[in-house]
Write an enzyme that holds these catalytic residues in place. Structure first.
Site, PDB file in Angstrom:
ATOM      1  N   PHE A  74       0.909  -1.185   0.088  1.00 38.37           N
ATOM      2  CA  PHE A  74       0.137  -0.072  -0.184  1.00 38.37           C
ATOM      3  C   PHE A  74       0.888   1.397  -0.051  1.00 38.37           C
ATOM      4  O   PHE A  74       0.277   2.458  -0.219  1.00 38.37           O
ATOM      5  CB  PHE A  74      -0.953  -0.017   1.381  1.00 38.37           C
ATOM      6  N   LYS A  75       2.048   1.211   0.240  1.00 41.91           N
ATOM      7  CA  LYS A  75       3.047   2.225   0.525  1.00 41.91           C
ATOM      8  C   LYS A  75       2.902   2.961  -1.105  1.00 41.91           C
ATOM      9  O   LYS A  75       3.091   3.998  -1.015  1.00 41.91           O
ATOM     10  CB  LYS A  75       4.476   1.832   0.881  1.00 41.91           C
ATOM     11  N   ASP A  76       2.947   2.284  -2.000  1.00 38.73           N
ATOM     12  CA  ASP A  76       2.562   2.914  -3.473  1.00 38.73           C
ATOM     13  C   ASP A  76       1.567   3.892  -3.259  1.00 38.73           C
ATOM     14  O   ASP A  76       1.679   4.759  -4.305  1.00 38.73           O
ATOM     15  CB  ASP A  76       2.581   1.544  -4.520  1.00 38.73           C
ATOM     16  N   LEU A  89       3.597   7.026  -2.152  1.00 40.44           N
ATOM     17  CA  LEU A  89       4.896   7.154  -2.829  1.00 40.44           C
ATOM     18  C   LEU A  89       4.900   7.165  -4.178  1.00 40.44           C
ATOM     19  O   LEU A  89       5.966   7.778  -4.694  1.00 40.44           O
ATOM     20  CB  LEU A  89       5.954   6.007  -2.189  1.00 40.44           C
TER      21      LEU A  89
END
Ligand SMILES: *Cc1c(COP(=O)(O)O)cnc(C)c1O
Length: 495
Positions: free
Chosen positions: A111-113, A116
């Site tokens: 989920f960091k995408d 980011l």
């Protein structure tokens, strides 16, 4: 209305959104928070039917008020494009009584995408806007997923360098391989012989080191952060909670005015804080269900009012949640103590000096919309297996922690409110843990065979992120002790 930001520890340093994004952390070590919380200026019905990008624009424009409409749209269009393997960006899958909001369809399958992919664009625009002369050095500590997502986002972005520290023995094999094979002349990856909390503390210490900042500046560099302490990470995460509500309404899964619950597998408290912000700006969210793995410092905090990191640090099958100092909790503390910077500073000082602090009864009342639970390793594995056996749907270890806590919540409270579970990583990222949870003898397969088996049983395509690392060359092999982090940074930057 223009929104300004100040530190959780002092209201005097007032900055714009773009300045807060550039700085990452406030000078006094506090986190930037909006001076006033904006509210949605379009009704939920008006947002119905809009695409992910359009919803994101309607949310981000409320917070990032010194960006023009054109700048924001440009950032959004560049971020949420074909890097995602689905047009929906964040699709929702129903399985066994809950809606899984799949936040792992971006370039690095976690989920960091979601944040980011856009942060580098927000940051380079911020640098221009503020006529920044120095090159930006992104300094990041990762529990596994932030590192790769930040590397992918910032690789070869002009005017930036990125340095990532990860716990050498505390990430999954896929997570490590993803990071050490990262291309891009401006990328630098370092394993440290310590856990994530020490990596994060080391990074925070460098941010707060005035002498280092001075030498950096002389050499033409300035630090910024890609961790969720940066509001440029947090605000894009608010968008998918608003979007998920809108989507459920649009698809007739809920009726106008209904509330939903949100369940989040939690580590640094960034993702669930974003859900809390979504609630504060007017999304009809009722309960926020915070799920921890056996490093259950947050569970204890919600249930006793004492935050105490003095305990054994356990490495689990959900490594991105192996955290004892949840940085973003500071923003919730600030909020529930009545936005009192002195009180927040006092508690954070106690945390850094004694490793613990207590909140009083008034503050506890501010936590009433939160429910908290945890899952141990066995429960996590059993949740993956049971869900797969019942529905054929395969979830990763982090998401399984949330699913277990959700099931427990429903049992305890009888609350049948429609619920969204944040699905934070693709099962391919944790293939061994996921498959052996389903069948113990999968452990005999090698890593490649596991991926092929997962493709077969889950009926999903192997993500590009996995194909990319199968034969990729290792480009980073620096390993150091936690005490040497600054030395490594100085060496890399030639200070
Ligand atoms: C980072 C991460 C988490 C924890 O999110 P926080 O914002 O740190 O609470 C959970 N699951 C996965 C897969 C992650 O990468």
């Amino acid at each position: 209305m223009d929104i300004f930001y100040h530190s959780t520890r002092n209201k005097n340093e007032r900055v714009t959104a773009s300045q807060a994004i550039l700085k990452g952390l406030a000078d006094d070590g506090g986190l930037f928070v909006p001076e006033t919380m904006p509210v949605l200026d379009r009704s939920i019905e008006e947002l119905c039917g809009l695409s992910y990008r359009e919803v994101a624009f309607n949310v981000m424009k409320l917070f990032l008020t010194d960006y023009t409409e054109e700048e924001l749209k440009d950032c959004i269009n560049k971020a949420y494009d074909s890097k995602f393997d689905t047009d929906e960006i964040a699709p929702i899958t129903y399985a066994d009584g809950a809606y899984y909001l799949e936040l792992f369809h971006g370039a690095t399958i976690a989920f960091k995408d979601m944040a980011l992919s856009i942060l580098p664009h927000l940051m380079t625009k911020a640098a221009k806007k503020n006529e920044l002369k120095e090159e930006i050095v992104i300094l990041t500590a990762t529990s596994g997923d932030t590192g790769k997502a930040a590397l992918a986002g910032f690789a070869d972005v002009p005017g930036t360098k990125i340095i990532v520290f990860y716990p050498k023995d505390g990430v999954s094999p896929v997570q490590e391989k993803q990071m050490v094979t990262q291309k891009g002349a401006n990328t630098h990856v370092i394993g440290i012989k310590a856990n994530f909390d020490m990596a994060q503390s080391g990074v925070k210490a460098m941010f707060n080191n005035k002498e280092l900042a001075k030498r950096m500046k002389e050499a033409g560099f300035v630090f910024s952060s890609a961790n969720s302490i940066n509001i440029g990470r947090l605000i894009p995460q608010v968008c998918y909670y608003v979007y998920s509500y809108v989507k459920l309404l649009n698809d007739g899964r809920i009726a106008k005015g209904d509330k939903i619950n949100v369940v989040v597998p939690t580590g640094n408290f960034g993702n669930i804080l974003a859900a809390y912000y979504a609630k504060l700006i007017g999304t009809p969210i009722d309960r926020l269900i915070c799920a921890s793995n056996i490093n259950k410092v947050l569970f204890d905090f919600f249930n006793t009012g004492t935050y105490d990191k003095n305990r054994e640090f356990v490495i689990t099958s959900s490594p991105s949640m192996d955290i004892l100092i949840s940085s973003n909790l500071e923003r919730l503390i600030y909020r529930i103590c009545g936005e009192d910077c002195e009180k927040t500073s006092e508690l954070m000082k106690a945390l850094s000096e004694n490793g613990s602090y207590d909140i009083d009864d008034t503050m506890k009342q501010g936590l009433s919309s939160f429910f908290s639970g945890f899952a141990d390793e066995e429960e996590t594995a059993k949740t993956i297996k049971d869900l797969y056996n019942r529905t054929g749907y395969v979830i990763d270890t982090h998401t399984a922690v949330a699913a277990k806590v959700y099931n427990e919540y429903v049992k305890k409270t009888g609350d049948k409110t429609v619920s969204i579970i944040a699905s934070t990583a693709s099962p391919y990222k944790f293939a061994r843990s996921v498959l052996t949870a389903i069948r113990a003898d999968y452990n005999e397969l090698n890593d490649i065979e596991l991926i092929d088996e997962l493709e077969k049983i889950s009926n999903t395509k192997v993500p590009k992120a996995i194909d990319d690392i199968r034969n990729a060359a290792v480009l980073h092999n620096t390993v150091c002790q936690a005490e040497k982090m600054q030395e490594e940074v100085e060496k890399y930057l030639g200070l």
